[in-house]
Design a protein around this motif. Structure first.
Motif, PDB file in Angstrom:
ATOM      1  N   PRO A 217      -6.120 -53.426 -40.937  1.00 47.86           N
ATOM      2  CA  PRO A 217      -5.013 -54.394 -40.071  1.00 47.86           C
ATOM      3  C   PRO A 217      -5.173 -55.489 -39.036  1.00 47.86           C
ATOM      4  CG  PRO A 217      -4.480 -51.815 -40.335  1.00 47.86           C
ATOM      5  CD  PRO A 217      -5.946 -52.268 -40.953  1.00 47.86           C
ATOM      6  N   TRP A 218      -6.328 -55.317 -38.369  1.00 44.04           N
ATOM      7  CA  TRP A 218      -6.712 -56.262 -37.426  1.00 44.04           C
ATOM      8  C   TRP A 218      -7.322 -57.541 -38.141  1.00 44.04           C
ATOM      9  CZ3 TRP A 218     -11.593 -58.610 -37.220  1.00 44.04           C
ATOM     10  CH2 TRP A 218     -12.517 -58.047 -37.673  1.00 44.04           C
ATOM     11  N   PHE A 219      -8.094 -57.273 -39.422  1.00 40.76           N
ATOM     12  CA  PHE A 219      -8.299 -58.696 -40.017  1.00 40.76           C
ATOM     13  C   PHE A 219      -7.225 -59.161 -40.614  1.00 40.76           C
ATOM     14  CE2 PHE A 219     -10.321 -60.821 -43.574  1.00 40.76           C
ATOM     15  CZ  PHE A 219     -11.081 -61.820 -42.736  1.00 40.76           C
ATOM     16  N   LEU A 220      -6.221 -58.312 -41.328  1.00 34.39           N
ATOM     17  CA  LEU A 220      -5.134 -58.932 -42.083  1.00 34.39           C
ATOM     18  C   LEU A 220      -4.262 -59.805 -41.309  1.00 34.39           C
ATOM     19  CD1 LEU A 220      -4.417 -55.766 -44.404  1.00 34.39           C
ATOM     20  CD2 LEU A 220      -5.433 -57.862 -44.809  1.00 34.39           C
ATOM     21  N   LYS A 221      -4.260 -59.431 -39.898  1.00 33.48           N
ATOM     22  CA  LYS A 221      -3.488 -60.399 -38.898  1.00 33.48           C
ATOM     23  C   LYS A 221      -4.260 -61.758 -38.812  1.00 33.48           C
ATOM     24  CE  LYS A 221      -1.751 -56.581 -36.212  1.00 33.48           C
ATOM     25  NZ  LYS A 221      -1.714 -55.931 -34.646  1.00 33.48           N
ATOM     26  N   ILE A 222      -5.367 -61.829 -38.890  1.00 30.14           N
ATOM     27  CA  ILE A 222      -6.094 -63.096 -39.072  1.00 30.14           C
ATOM     28  C   ILE A 222      -6.149 -63.673 -40.497  1.00 30.14           C
ATOM     29  CG2 ILE A 222      -8.445 -64.160 -38.903  1.00 30.14           C
ATOM     30  CD1 ILE A 222      -9.098 -61.737 -36.942  1.00 30.14           C
ATOM     31  N   ASN A 223      -6.287 -63.108 -41.365  1.00 32.92           N
ATOM     32  CA  ASN A 223      -6.027 -63.509 -42.847  1.00 32.92           C
ATOM     33  C   ASN A 223      -5.378 -62.747 -43.824  1.00 32.92           C
ATOM     34  OD1 ASN A 223      -6.155 -64.692 -45.298  1.00 32.92           O
ATOM     35  ND2 ASN A 223      -8.533 -64.709 -45.465  1.00 32.92           N
TER      36      ASN A 223
END
Length: 239
Positions: A45-51
């Motif tokens: 989830p933390w990376f999906l907020k970036i991409n």
């Protein structure tokens, strides 16, 4: 201009090193975080907020309220527009030169990268080898190389006879031509000389080794990446 504060989320793929090369060529300080693709970190989830597209590379610009940018072409243009006051890679005032650079950047994004990406899949990752498809991919790659070879006639670089974003975006992909099923580029002498010329750039070489030693020259890492992609297709296609 304030001192840049960039975090690059990446892996040592042909696409990933495009951005580390640009950061190094522009002399932009940055922190590199390797995304553990084998562990599916790109889906956290933390990376999906970036991409939200769960791909590398991506950046976060901490000087601009932690502004995230994804897609390598978009990142490249963003970095040049915000952190290239000397117009090292992307002209700002000469609109014709600027357009020419962006045209070649888009040529890579819409032509070379997809063609070689498809070739990688059919040449290396799918268990069933289909000669017609493999040959057709190689034919398209050679066609695109021919366009570049002709455009480089009498020139050292693609635009303005200086290294620009046009060169920086295509070079990491084209230097991996053998990985994409085109073993030799001797038929494209201008293109071959262009690769050799860029090979000598210290900043580019530094960028090729972020976040891990150059995968294209590291058989162990290349095999690891190949196994990763194969497992991806097995999962997605139930092979």
């Amino acid at each position: 201009m304030t001192t840049p504060d960039i975090t690059l989320y990446t892996y040592g793929t042909q696409n990933g090193v495009k951005i580390s090369i640009i950061l190094e060529e522009l002399g932009i300080p940055y922190k590199a975080k390797q995304i553990e693709l084998v562990k599916n970190e790109q889906y956290e989830p933390w990376f999906l907020k970036i991409n939200p597209n769960s791909k590398i590379p991506a950046i976060v610009d901490h000087n601009k309220d932690d502004f995230p940018v994804f897609e390598s072409t978009a990142i490249a243009i963003y970095l040049c527009e915000n952190y290239d006051p000397e117009e090292k890679l992307l002209p700002k005032n000469d609109l014709k030169l600027r357009s020419q650079v962006i045209q070649w950047v888009m040529f890579e994004a819409s032509g070379i990268a997809p063609a070689q990406g498809q070739s990688n899949i059919y040449c290396r990752y799918l268990p069933e080898k289909i000669p017609f498809v493999i040959n057709n991919c190689a034919k398209e790659i050679r066609r695109l190389y021919g366009v570049l070879n002709k455009s480089l006639e009498g020139k050292e670089y693609l635009v303005g006879n200086k290294f620009t974003l046009a060169d920086a975006m295509s070079y990491p992909v084209i230097r991996g031509h053998a990985f994409s099923g085109v073993e030799s580029i001797d038929e494209f002498p201008n293109l071959k000389a262009w690769i050799e010329r860029i090979d000598t750039r210290p900043a580019t070489q530094k960028g090729l080794n972020v976040p891990v030693p150059d995968i294209m020259k590291n058989p162990e890492k290349l095999e690891e990446y190949g196994n990763l992609i194969q497992s991806y297709f097995k999962d997605r296609l139930n092979m």
